[in-house]
Each structure stands twice: as C-alpha cells, then as structure tokens.
Scaffold this active site. Structure first.
Site, PDB file in Angstrom:
ATOM      1  N   ARG A   1      19.928   1.301  27.599  1.00  0.00           N
ATOM      2  CA  ARG A   1      19.353   1.916  26.392  1.00  0.00           C
ATOM      3  C   ARG A   1      20.428   2.258  25.368  1.00  0.00           C
ATOM      4  O   ARG A   1      20.140   2.338  24.181  1.00  0.00           O
ATOM      5  CB  ARG A   1      18.604   3.199  26.756  1.00  0.00           C
ATOM      6  CG  ARG A   1      17.353   2.964  27.528  1.00  0.00           C
ATOM      7  CD  ARG A   1      16.626   4.250  27.787  1.00  0.00           C
ATOM      8  NE  ARG A   1      16.155   4.855  26.539  1.00  0.00           N
ATOM      9  CZ  ARG A   1      15.238   5.796  26.481  1.00  0.00           C
ATOM     10  NH1 ARG A   1      14.695   6.260  27.577  1.00  0.00           N
ATOM     11  NH2 ARG A   1      14.865   6.295  25.316  1.00  0.00           N
TER      12      ARG A   1
ATOM     13  N   LYS B   1      23.780   3.505  18.104  1.00  0.00           N
ATOM     14  CA  LYS B   1      22.332   3.612  18.376  1.00  0.00           C
ATOM     15  C   LYS B   1      21.742   4.818  17.658  1.00  0.00           C
ATOM     16  O   LYS B   1      20.701   4.732  17.008  1.00  0.00           O
ATOM     17  CB  LYS B   1      22.108   3.739  19.887  1.00  0.00           C
ATOM     18  CG  LYS B   1      20.714   4.201  20.270  1.00  0.00           C
ATOM     19  CD  LYS B   1      20.545   4.366  21.764  1.00  0.00           C
ATOM     20  CE  LYS B   1      20.988   5.688  22.327  1.00  0.00           C
ATOM     21  NZ  LYS B   1      20.105   6.845  22.052  1.00  0.00           N
ATOM     22  N   ASN B   2      22.427   5.958  17.789  1.00  0.00           N
ATOM     23  CA  ASN B   2      21.854   7.187  17.235  1.00  0.00           C
ATOM     24  C   ASN B   2      21.905   7.245  15.714  1.00  0.00           C
ATOM     25  O   ASN B   2      21.226   8.070  15.105  1.00  0.00           O
ATOM     26  CB  ASN B   2      22.566   8.421  17.821  1.00  0.00           C
ATOM     27  CG  ASN B   2      22.120   8.687  19.242  1.00  0.00           C
ATOM     28  OD1 ASN B   2      21.241   8.002  19.758  1.00  0.00           O
ATOM     29  ND2 ASN B   2      22.731   9.676  19.874  1.00  0.00           N
TER      30      ASN B   2
ATOM     31  N   ARG C   1      12.884  19.445  25.021  1.00  0.00           N
ATOM     32  CA  ARG C   1      13.044  18.814  23.711  1.00  0.00           C
ATOM     33  C   ARG C   1      11.815  18.969  22.804  1.00  0.00           C
ATOM     34  O   ARG C   1      11.146  17.989  22.461  1.00  0.00           O
ATOM     35  CB  ARG C   1      13.444  17.345  23.876  1.00  0.00           C
ATOM     36  CG  ARG C   1      14.709  17.219  24.691  1.00  0.00           C
ATOM     37  CD  ARG C   1      15.216  15.818  24.766  1.00  0.00           C
ATOM     38  NE  ARG C   1      15.970  15.411  23.594  1.00  0.00           N
ATOM     39  CZ  ARG C   1      16.575  14.242  23.470  1.00  0.00           C
ATOM     40  NH1 ARG C   1      16.518  13.379  24.435  1.00  0.00           N
ATOM     41  NH2 ARG C   1      17.231  13.929  22.383  1.00  0.00           N
TER      42      ARG C   1
ATOM     43  N   CYS D   1      12.046  15.013  28.360  1.00  0.00           N
ATOM     44  CA  CYS D   1      12.763  13.966  29.079  1.00  0.00           C
ATOM     45  C   CYS D   1      13.656  14.644  30.096  1.00  0.00           C
ATOM     46  O   CYS D   1      13.664  15.875  30.195  1.00  0.00           O
ATOM     47  CB  CYS D   1      13.534  13.052  28.139  1.00  0.00           C
ATOM     48  SG  CYS D   1      14.929  13.831  27.393  1.00  0.00           S
TER      49      CYS D   1
ATOM     50  N   ASP E   1      26.541  14.655  24.279  1.00  0.00           N
ATOM     51  CA  ASP E   1      26.396  13.278  24.761  1.00  0.00           C
ATOM     52  C   ASP E   1      27.655  12.751  25.461  1.00  0.00           C
ATOM     53  O   ASP E   1      27.659  11.627  25.972  1.00  0.00           O
ATOM     54  CB  ASP E   1      26.024  12.336  23.608  1.00  0.00           C
ATOM     55  CG  ASP E   1      24.554  12.458  23.235  1.00  0.00           C
ATOM     56  OD1 ASP E   1      23.817  13.177  23.925  1.00  0.00           O
ATOM     57  OD2 ASP E   1      24.141  11.827  22.241  1.00  0.00           O
TER      58      ASP E   1
HETATM   59  C1  UD1 Z   1      20.112  13.845  18.986  1.00  0.00           C
HETATM   60  C2  UD1 Z   1      20.659  12.639  19.704  1.00  0.00           C
HETATM   61  C3  UD1 Z   1      21.037  12.984  21.134  1.00  0.00           C
HETATM   62  C4  UD1 Z   1      22.000  14.158  21.131  1.00  0.00           C
HETATM   63  C5  UD1 Z   1      21.440  15.324  20.341  1.00  0.00           C
HETATM   64  C6  UD1 Z   1      22.406  16.474  20.189  1.00  0.00           C
HETATM   65  C7  UD1 Z   1      19.511  10.766  18.676  1.00  0.00           C
HETATM   66  C8  UD1 Z   1      18.514   9.676  18.818  1.00  0.00           C
HETATM   67  N1  UD1 Z   1      19.639  11.587  19.713  1.00  0.00           N
HETATM   68  O1  UD1 Z   1      18.929  14.233  19.690  1.00  0.00           O
HETATM   69  O2  UD1 Z   1      21.642  11.848  21.730  1.00  0.00           O
HETATM   70  O3  UD1 Z   1      22.218  14.578  22.464  1.00  0.00           O
HETATM   71  O4  UD1 Z   1      21.083  14.886  19.012  1.00  0.00           O
HETATM   72  O5  UD1 Z   1      23.582  16.049  19.594  1.00  0.00           O
HETATM   73  O6  UD1 Z   1      20.210  10.869  17.689  1.00  0.00           O
HETATM   74  N2  UD1 Z   1      15.307  21.597  19.444  1.00  0.00           N
HETATM   75  C9  UD1 Z   1      14.281  22.502  19.329  1.00  0.00           C
HETATM   76  N3  UD1 Z   1      13.264  22.224  18.464  1.00  0.00           N
HETATM   77  C10 UD1 Z   1      13.253  21.094  17.690  1.00  0.00           C
HETATM   78  C11 UD1 Z   1      14.321  20.193  17.807  1.00  0.00           C
HETATM   79  C12 UD1 Z   1      15.338  20.458  18.691  1.00  0.00           C
HETATM   80  O7  UD1 Z   1      14.264  23.528  20.011  1.00  0.00           O
HETATM   81  O8  UD1 Z   1      12.310  20.908  16.922  1.00  0.00           O
HETATM   82  C13 UD1 Z   1      16.409  21.876  20.413  1.00  0.00           C
HETATM   83  C14 UD1 Z   1      16.466  20.798  21.496  1.00  0.00           C
HETATM   84  O9  UD1 Z   1      15.565  21.076  22.543  1.00  0.00           O
HETATM   85  C15 UD1 Z   1      17.913  20.920  21.924  1.00  0.00           C
HETATM   86  C16 UD1 Z   1      18.636  21.249  20.623  1.00  0.00           C
HETATM   87  O10 UD1 Z   1      17.639  21.738  19.736  1.00  0.00           O
HETATM   88  O11 UD1 Z   1      18.051  21.988  22.824  1.00  0.00           O
HETATM   89  C17 UD1 Z   1      19.333  20.063  20.003  1.00  0.00           C
HETATM   90  O12 UD1 Z   1      18.403  19.024  19.783  1.00  0.00           O
HETATM   91  P1  UD1 Z   1      18.537  18.007  18.567  1.00  0.00           P
HETATM   92  O13 UD1 Z   1      19.810  18.273  17.831  1.00  0.00           O
HETATM   93  O14 UD1 Z   1      17.281  18.015  17.803  1.00  0.00           O
HETATM   94  O15 UD1 Z   1      18.674  16.639  19.340  1.00  0.00           O
HETATM   95  P2  UD1 Z   1      17.933  15.287  19.028  1.00  0.00           P
HETATM   96  O16 UD1 Z   1      17.867  15.048  17.562  1.00  0.00           O
HETATM   97  O17 UD1 Z   1      16.670  15.208  19.817  1.00  0.00           O
END
Ligand code: UD1
Length: 417
Positions: free
Chosen positions: A397, A22-23, A122, A117, A305
């Site tokens: 999901r 999915k991811n 996030r 969420c 995850d």
């Molecule tokens: C993706 C995965 C999710 C997984 C996560 C970490 C998908 C659809 N989802 O989520 O399942 O748990 O990677 O491996 O692929 N952050 C910021 N600012 C930003 C972006 C992120 O502060 O602009 C922080 C987030 O709040 C979090 C951390 O960075 O604390 C990691 O987030 P991120 O790696 O971006 O996760 P996702 O891409 O949302």
C-alpha cells in the site's frame, strides 16, 4: 495472502531512488474533483492506495487514465456527486478527503464513513466541524455522511488538533467558498504544502501553507494544470533506517532533506551521520549505535509514520530507548512481532521501552499495518536467519517496489504470493 521473505543480514550498499509521495498524491487526487477540466499529475507512485482512490474518482465520473511513467490524467469535466459506498471508502482512510471538494463544487456529498483501522479509531469530527463552519449541513445515517450547502462561505476555523486530513479537507472546500477562510492550529506537514501548491497552480488563492495558519480566499473556478508530486519522505526515512540497522551505507536520491529534519536529528543522536548530497543524502550506518528517546509529534516533530521503523532499528542499539507515541492510540501493534524476533521491548500505554540486544533472530511474523510492515522488513534485514512477514499487502500500500529496491542494495528479499 502475500508474504515477504528475507534471508539477508548484510550491510546494504548502493543507491536508491525515492518514489512520489503516497500521502501527498492522495489529497491531490481528491482535489482534482474541484477542477473544471483535465488535471495531469506526475510522480504518482504505483501503489494499491492510489488505485483505490482512482476507483473512487471513477464512481464520481472523473475519468482517470494511468500511464506507466507515473503520470495520471484525471478529467473531472463531467464529474457527479454520486454516493460513494463503504466497500470503497473502507479500503483507505484518505477516501474521506473527497468530501470537501464535492461539497465545494456540487454543494453536496454522500460518502460512507471510512471506519477505524488498526492504528486507532481515527474519527472525522474535525473534518466535519470545519466543513460545517463553512456552511455545510450534515447528518450521519446508515454509516454515511450526507453533507449539503447552497453556498459555502469563508470563515475562521480553529482546529482542536492539527489534523493533516482535516486541514486538507477544509482547505480544499475553502478554495471555492465565498470570501476568506482562515484555518488556525492547522497541520503544517509537507503534504499540506504540496496540496496547497497544486491548488495554487489551479488558480486558488492560498497563503500560509506550511505554517500553523492557512488563509484561503475563495475563487469561482479552478482551472486544469500539470503538477508533479513531492517525493515520499517516509519511504526515504525508511531506507535511512534500513541503512542504520544493517550497518550499511546507501545514497538515497530524489528527496527533500528539509522534510526529514526530525529523522536526521535522531540519526545523529544515535551516532549515524546523514550527509546531504545534491537532491539526496548518504547515510552511513557502519558505526556504534546509541539508544535515544523519541516522541512522535505533528510536523516538524518526529513523524508517527516513522515510529515503528525507528523502533526496529533501535532494537540493536546500545542502551535503552524510550518511544512515546502521541498521535495514534494503537501504534505499537508491531511490538509482539518484534519480540518474536528476540527484541527486548516493553509497552506501557503510549510508551515503549526498548533495550538493545546483540542481534535479532529471523522468525515468521505478521504485519498489522503499513508502517508496522516496514518495521518488520527493517528487523528482517538485520536479523540472523530467515524472516517471513505475513500480510505483506499492507507494505504494497505504501512502498513501491520495496523488494527490488532493497535487492538492488544487496538484500536477499522477495515477495511470495
Ligand atoms: C495522515 C497520514 C498518516 C499519518 C497522519 C499523521 C495520509 C493519507 N495519512 O493521516 O499516514 O500517520 O496524517 O501524520 O496522509 N483526529 C481526530 N479527528 C479528526 C481527524 C483526526 O480526532 O477529525 C485525530 C486522529 O485520530 C489522530 C490525530 O488526530 O489521533 C492525527 O490524525 P490526522 O493528522 O488527521 O491523520 P490523517 O490525516 O488521518
């Protein structure tokens, strides 16, 4: 409200095939916006998050046709940078991944912020900083991000944190930017490499995916291609832990074990051997389980995850395990539910201390997010008595046919609507 009912408590045994990731599929679906023509994507899991992303693509006039064999065709020839409303973006965080492709192809995007969420706030600041460095000017009003640029220009972006989504968004935008972009301190998850491989097969010039620095040399246009998505390492890891928790022995097929090194290393510490076979692994959980300590980290560290699933599996290990969550601030929401099933867990801040008990006991519990739901399924599979998991929509999901896959391994489990 959908429920999962489990009345099992017996070792899992047999063989299971892992679905497409999915991811990995979600960013590749977003990336099809960049392509001038029809993309054919294979090994796409049939999940509600994929449906939501296809709905978003259809708002952008990308024509998505889904086939029963796991293929999706997306024709972006006549796509348009229409505004994407909160009623769609609020359904999945990955919706924000359309921003970079829209900006790169059309010079503008108007996307409702997806919001927080249950696992954390996030934010998307790192996505926006990176797109701004490439030349995107943005402002936020009424819950929407409006971002515009006459022409994106390659640059150096150094991320404050190796965010998976920010790396994907910036990498996609950079494929059509003028000149060279380097993304430093970027994420190196297999889903990043898969997205890069898809983009490369469309004619993008990308190197370094899978390391902490990615370089992208912009091209004028991306051409259509056929591409098969990698298998889901988190689904595979969840089945490994289900085998461990139930003292079962299962063959898990259609996986890349290199994506699961941190998980197999922890299984070994717990005392469970994961034996590689061609295109898969055999996990034999029929042994004494020892407690262990885990800290979630960006890849190749232990994945956030998988944190809740391993916590559930450790509830009956001998001794005390300590789990530290470093990625998301609110990822222990499942703990009170496991405690209702006789688990002995104490949470302080970002750390959970789990003391092994003889047995979990079935109860009515509620999933608070996708992986929390998976943890409760693992707990239900090894608990004495009946477990009812509310809010099972979360599980749908991210896990394709979880009930029938587990039933084929001998579990007594079903969805109830
Ligand atoms: C993706 C995965 C999710 C997984 C996560 C970490 C998908 C659809 N989802 O989520 O399942 O748990 O990677 O491996 O692929 N952050 C910021 N600012 C930003 C972006 C992120 O502060 O602009 C922080 C987030 O709040 C979090 C951390 O960075 O604390 C990691 O987030 P991120 O790696 O971006 O996760 P996702 O891409 O949302």
């Amino acid at each position: 409200m959908s429920k999962i009912v489990i009345n099992s408590c017996q070792p899992l045994s047999g063989e299971v095939n892992i679905s497409g990731s999915k991811n990995a599929a979600l960013p590749v679906l977003a990336a099809t916006i960049l392509v001038d023509g029809k993309s054919i994507l294979e090994n796409i899991p049939s999940l509600s998050d994929i449906d939501y992303m296809c709905e978003i693509l259809s708002v952008l006039d990308c024509l998505a046709v889904r086939r029963s064999d796991g293929t999706i065709e997306i024709d972006s020839t006549s796509s348009k940078p229409h505004s994407v409303p909160y009623e769609l973006t609020g359904k999945l965080r990955a919706s924000f991944l359309i921003t970079g492709p829209l900006l790169a192809r059309y010079g503008r995007a108007r996307v409702a912020l997806p919001g927080g969420c249950s696992i954390g706030t996030r934010p998307v600041d790192l996505h926006l900083k990176g797109l701004a460095a490439l030349g995107g000017e943005y402002f936020i009003s009424d819950g929407y991000v409006d971002i515009k640029s006459t022409k994106l220009k390659g640059t150096r972006v150094c991320l404050d944190f190796p965010s998976v989504g920010a790396t994907q968004n910036i990498m996609m935008a950079a494929t059509l930017a003028e000149g060279e972009t380097t993304i430093e301190n970027c994420a190196s998850e297999p889903e990043i490499t898969d997205l890069a491989d898809f983009l490369i097969s469309c004619g993008a010039h990308i190197s370094g995916a899978g390391t902490d620095t990615i370089t992208v040399s912009g091209v004028k246009r991306l051409k259509p291609t056929s591409y098969s998505i990698i298998s889901d390492r988190i689904e595979a890891g969840t089945f490994m832990l289900a085998a461990l928790a139930t003292h079962g022995s299962i063959r898990i097929k259609n996986i890349n074990l290199a994506h699961l090194s941190a998980v197999t290393a922890k299984l070994a510490e717990i005392g469970v051997i994961a034996e590689p076979i061609q295109n898969g692994v055999v996990v034999n959980g029929n042994c004494q389980k020892k407690a262990t300590d885990i800290k979630t980290m960006p890849f190749p560290g232990f994945p956030t995850d998988m944190q809740s699933q391993i916590a559930a599996a450790l509830c009956c290990a001998e001794g005390t395990s300590v789990i530290t969550e470093t990625i998301f601030e609110n990822r222990f929401m499942y703990v009170p539910e496991l405690i209702r099933m006789n688990a002995d867990i104490k949470v302080e801040g970002r750390t959970a201390v789990i003391t092994g008990t003889d047995s979990l006991i079935g109860a009515e519990v509620s999933a608070t997010d996708l992986r929390a739901g998976a943890a409760l399924v693992i707990a239900g599979l090894c608990a004495r008595g009946k477990t009812v998991i509310n809010n099972a929509e979360y599980i749908k999901r991210g896990y394709y046919n979880l009930d029938s896959k587990l039933s084929s391994l001998g579990a007594v489990i079903c969805y109830e609507e």
